[in-house]
Write a protein that holds these residues in place. Sequence first.
Motif, PDB file in Angstrom:
ATOM      1  N   LYS A  70      50.849  45.569  41.175  1.00 35.32           N
ATOM      2  CA  LYS A  70      51.131  44.385  41.995  1.00 35.32           C
ATOM      3  C   LYS A  70      49.894  43.498  42.097  1.00 35.32           C
ATOM      4  N   LEU A  71      48.745  44.139  42.258  1.00 35.46           N
ATOM      5  CA  LEU A  71      47.488  43.392  42.342  1.00 35.46           C
ATOM      6  C   LEU A  71      47.254  42.584  41.073  1.00 35.46           C
ATOM      7  N   LYS A  72      47.444  43.250  39.926  1.00 36.93           N
ATOM      8  CA  LYS A  72      47.212  42.560  38.644  1.00 36.93           C
ATOM      9  C   LYS A  72      48.181  41.384  38.499  1.00 36.93           C
ATOM     10  N   GLN A  73      49.417  41.627  38.893  1.00 33.61           N
ATOM     11  CA  GLN A  73      50.426  40.577  38.786  1.00 33.61           C
ATOM     12  C   GLN A  73      50.036  39.375  39.655  1.00 33.61           C
ATOM     13  N   LEU A  74      49.647  39.646  40.903  1.00 38.00           N
ATOM     14  CA  LEU A  74      49.317  38.555  41.824  1.00 38.00           C
ATOM     15  C   LEU A  74      48.075  37.797  41.368  1.00 38.00           C
ATOM     16  N   LEU A  75      47.033  38.551  40.979  1.00 37.28           N
ATOM     17  CA  LEU A  75      45.757  37.908  40.654  1.00 37.28           C
ATOM     18  C   LEU A  75      45.745  37.263  39.281  1.00 37.28           C
ATOM     19  N   HIS A  76      46.252  37.996  38.294  1.00 32.75           N
ATOM     20  CA  HIS A  76      46.022  37.576  36.912  1.00 32.75           C
ATOM     21  C   HIS A  76      47.242  36.949  36.250  1.00 32.75           C
ATOM     22  N   LYS A  77      48.442  37.298  36.707  1.00 26.43           N
ATOM     23  CA  LYS A  77      49.637  36.726  36.079  1.00 26.43           C
ATOM     24  C   LYS A  77      50.117  35.512  36.890  1.00 26.43           C
ATOM     25  N   GLU A  78      50.369  35.756  38.177  1.00 29.23           N
ATOM     26  CA  GLU A  78      50.844  34.646  39.017  1.00 29.23           C
ATOM     27  C   GLU A  78      49.687  33.777  39.492  1.00 29.23           C
ATOM     28  N   ARG A  79      48.480  34.303  39.433  1.00 29.89           N
ATOM     29  CA  ARG A  79      47.270  33.598  39.848  1.00 29.89           C
ATOM     30  C   ARG A  79      47.422  32.980  41.242  1.00 29.89           C
ATOM     31  N   VAL A  80      47.923  33.810  42.176  1.00 35.37           N
ATOM     32  CA  VAL A  80      48.239  33.279  43.511  1.00 35.37           C
ATOM     33  C   VAL A  80      47.022  32.717  44.232  1.00 35.37           C
ATOM     34  N   GLU A  87      41.756  30.373  40.515  1.00 31.92           N
ATOM     35  CA  GLU A  87      40.665  30.919  39.697  1.00 31.92           C
ATOM     36  C   GLU A  87      39.818  31.863  40.549  1.00 31.92           C
ATOM     37  N   ILE A  88      39.616  33.058  40.049  1.00 31.84           N
ATOM     38  CA  ILE A  88      38.887  34.050  40.848  1.00 31.84           C
ATOM     39  C   ILE A  88      37.387  33.790  40.752  1.00 31.84           C
ATOM     40  N   ASN A  89      36.731  33.692  41.916  1.00 30.50           N
ATOM     41  CA  ASN A  89      35.299  33.403  41.938  1.00 30.50           C
ATOM     42  C   ASN A  89      34.456  34.624  42.316  1.00 30.50           C
ATOM     43  N   ARG A  90      34.970  35.407  43.272  1.00 35.49           N
ATOM     44  CA  ARG A  90      34.087  36.404  43.865  1.00 35.49           C
ATOM     45  C   ARG A  90      34.927  37.509  44.487  1.00 35.49           C
ATOM     46  N   MET A  91      34.365  38.715  44.517  1.00 36.45           N
ATOM     47  CA  MET A  91      35.079  39.792  45.239  1.00 36.45           C
ATOM     48  C   MET A  91      34.068  40.712  45.917  1.00 36.45           C
ATOM     49  N   PHE A  92      34.516  41.351  46.979  1.00 33.66           N
ATOM     50  CA  PHE A  92      33.708  42.329  47.707  1.00 33.66           C
ATOM     51  C   PHE A  92      34.526  43.609  47.797  1.00 33.66           C
ATOM     52  N   ALA A  93      33.909  44.741  47.534  1.00 32.81           N
ATOM     53  CA  ALA A  93      34.622  46.012  47.725  1.00 32.81           C
ATOM     54  C   ALA A  93      33.647  47.036  48.297  1.00 32.81           C
ATOM     55  N   ASP A  94      34.115  47.774  49.277  1.00 33.72           N
ATOM     56  CA  ASP A  94      33.268  48.808  49.888  1.00 33.72           C
ATOM     57  C   ASP A  94      34.069  50.081  50.072  1.00 33.72           C
ATOM     58  N   PHE A  95      33.496  51.206  49.677  1.00 31.60           N
ATOM     59  CA  PHE A  95      34.060  52.502  50.054  1.00 31.60           C
ATOM     60  C   PHE A  95      32.925  53.289  50.686  1.00 31.60           C
ATOM     61  N   LEU A 122      39.023  45.757  38.321  1.00 34.92           N
ATOM     62  CA  LEU A 122      40.450  45.415  38.317  1.00 34.92           C
ATOM     63  C   LEU A 122      40.675  43.986  38.815  1.00 34.92           C
ATOM     64  N   SER A 123      39.850  43.544  39.755  1.00 30.06           N
ATOM     65  CA  SER A 123      40.064  42.215  40.342  1.00 30.06           C
ATOM     66  C   SER A 123      39.449  41.098  39.507  1.00 30.06           C
ATOM     67  N   LEU A 124      38.276  41.370  38.955  1.00 25.78           N
ATOM     68  CA  LEU A 124      37.535  40.287  38.299  1.00 25.78           C
ATOM     69  C   LEU A 124      37.888  40.117  36.824  1.00 25.78           C
ATOM     70  N   GLU A 125      38.430  41.179  36.208  1.00 24.55           N
ATOM     71  CA  GLU A 125      38.697  41.109  34.770  1.00 24.55           C
ATOM     72  C   GLU A 125      40.197  41.063  34.511  1.00 24.55           C
ATOM     73  N   PRO A 126      40.665  40.090  33.740  1.00 27.64           N
ATOM     74  CA  PRO A 126      42.090  40.076  33.399  1.00 27.64           C
ATOM     75  C   PRO A 126      42.468  41.368  32.673  1.00 27.64           C
ATOM     76  N   PRO A 127      43.685  41.887  32.908  1.00 23.55           N
ATOM     77  CA  PRO A 127      44.090  43.146  32.263  1.00 23.55           C
ATOM     78  C   PRO A 127      43.940  43.062  30.749  1.00 23.55           C
ATOM     79  N   ALA A 149      32.148  30.955  37.488  1.00 27.52           N
ATOM     80  CA  ALA A 149      31.353  32.147  37.784  1.00 27.52           C
ATOM     81  C   ALA A 149      32.216  33.173  38.489  1.00 27.52           C
ATOM     82  N   ARG A 150      32.057  34.427  38.100  1.00 30.70           N
ATOM     83  CA  ARG A 150      32.722  35.510  38.834  1.00 30.70           C
ATOM     84  C   ARG A 150      31.661  36.494  39.275  1.00 30.70           C
ATOM     85  N   GLN A 151      31.676  36.822  40.558  1.00 32.41           N
ATOM     86  CA  GLN A 151      30.703  37.772  41.086  1.00 32.41           C
ATOM     87  C   GLN A 151      31.413  38.871  41.839  1.00 32.41           C
ATOM     88  N   GLY A 152      30.876  40.086  41.718  1.00 37.68           N
ATOM     89  CA  GLY A 152      31.392  41.203  42.503  1.00 37.68           C
ATOM     90  C   GLY A 152      30.266  41.784  43.351  1.00 37.68           C
TER      91      GLY A 152
END
Length: 377
Positions: free
Chosen positions: A147-157, A160-168, A206-211, A245-248
């Motif tokens: 679903k994430l790939k579909q929303l971000l990379h196919k439907e591009r909701v 254009e993706i610029n930046r992402m933050f992820a923390d575990f 997964l978020s910054l790179e198209p499948p 630019a895309r940054q993670g």
Amino acid sequence: MESLPELRWGIVATGMIASWFVTDLSLPREDARARHIIQAVGARSEAKAQSFVKSFVPELEQSGIACYGSYDAVYNDPNVDIVYIATPHAFHKQNCIDAINAGKHVLCEKPFTINAREAEEVVEAARQKGFFVMEGMWTRFFPIVEKLKQLLHKERVIGEINRMFADFSLDMPLRDLPSTSRLRDVALGAGSLLDIGIYSLTWGLLSLEPPGTSEKPEILAIQTLSDGVDISSAVLLQYHDAPGARQGVITSSVLHKTDDIFARVEGSKGTLFLSGSGASMPDRIKVSLKPLNARQDMGDKNTECVDIPKAEMSFAFQEKCGGKGFYYEADCIALDIAAGKMESSIMPLNETLRVMKMLDLIRKQGGAKFPQDLPYV
Ligand SMILES: NC(=O)c1ccc[n+]([C@@H]2O[C@H](COP(=O)([O-])OP(=O)(O)OC[C@H]3O[C@@H](n4cnc5c(N)ncnc54)[C@H](OP(=O)(O)O)[C@@H]3O)[C@@H](O)[C@H]2O)c1
């Protein structure tokens, strides 16, 4: 059930994650795509293997399940098709190679190995001998990832993706653990990066790179070490060759628990939030569009929530069978093996190698070292 592919599992080690895995595979599921049989369990003592079965799959006690006091006995059991390796990371390489040499397919817990050099050895053995081998990056198999790939990379909701933050991050009281714990002992692979930061990195990729793409972002990393263990890791990913630019910003720590929202992805049209009880178990996506886009695309609302329908989401699977989600990867593996495939298209070996190389580079910059890295380069 009759026509589903069947896989007979041999479990190597009886720690926490092995207990989650066998519990999940034993759950009755209406939507199961394969049949999983826990055929054998191996621990460092037979008594431990027996006690594991009693505690986590007691219904199998009378089924002829084999309980062994060694891992070798699992590799050599002719009734086992695939070995699930759930030892500390430091043993993954040898466990994988031993299982492959004994003629078994392998699912090995993440991280695949301690470093890329070890991963290459395992991949070479798998390819030479022709067995299915996969890193157990189970989260990639959750329906929410599609679903994430579909929303971000196919439907591009979010445009254009610029930046992402992820923390575990988890609040792990390391000082209260014995020094022999895999979470404290560097020789066993202790450290936040390989234990949980690998998930933050996975969400970044997964978020910054198209499948279907496999890029080589620039990496800048810093780590806080305590007794040689990285207790915090912070990594910047920079994609230079992108049109925009895309940054993670990728982080992990053993000092604090991440909030429910563990990742956010920012785009030209809005922001996507990922949440769950941890970055390994996502269960919700929320998209919030910028007011202009919201007005244009969605009438007068300025926020739109995209909830995955319950039937497709962890919400639903938790309610339906109470599991955590290990059956998604297990079902895919059973289907792959039944189709004669030697690796997964969702977690291919080249992706495992790419991630291991990134983890090596992060550690090289951040300072976390393992004895297995010797000689240091
Ligand atoms: N997919 C996920 O979400 C997830 C979550 C947690 C961990 N993991 C991965 O799974 C692996 C195991 O993690 P865990 O949390 O299950 O660890 P754990 O609870 O400490 O269990 C590890 C098991 O490995 C065996 N072992 C063999 N030699 C050992 C040694 N020298 N020291 C300690 N244990 C030894 C032990 O089983 P026996 O005594 O039965 O042989 C032990 O129970 C790690 O690589 C970790 O990264 C994955």
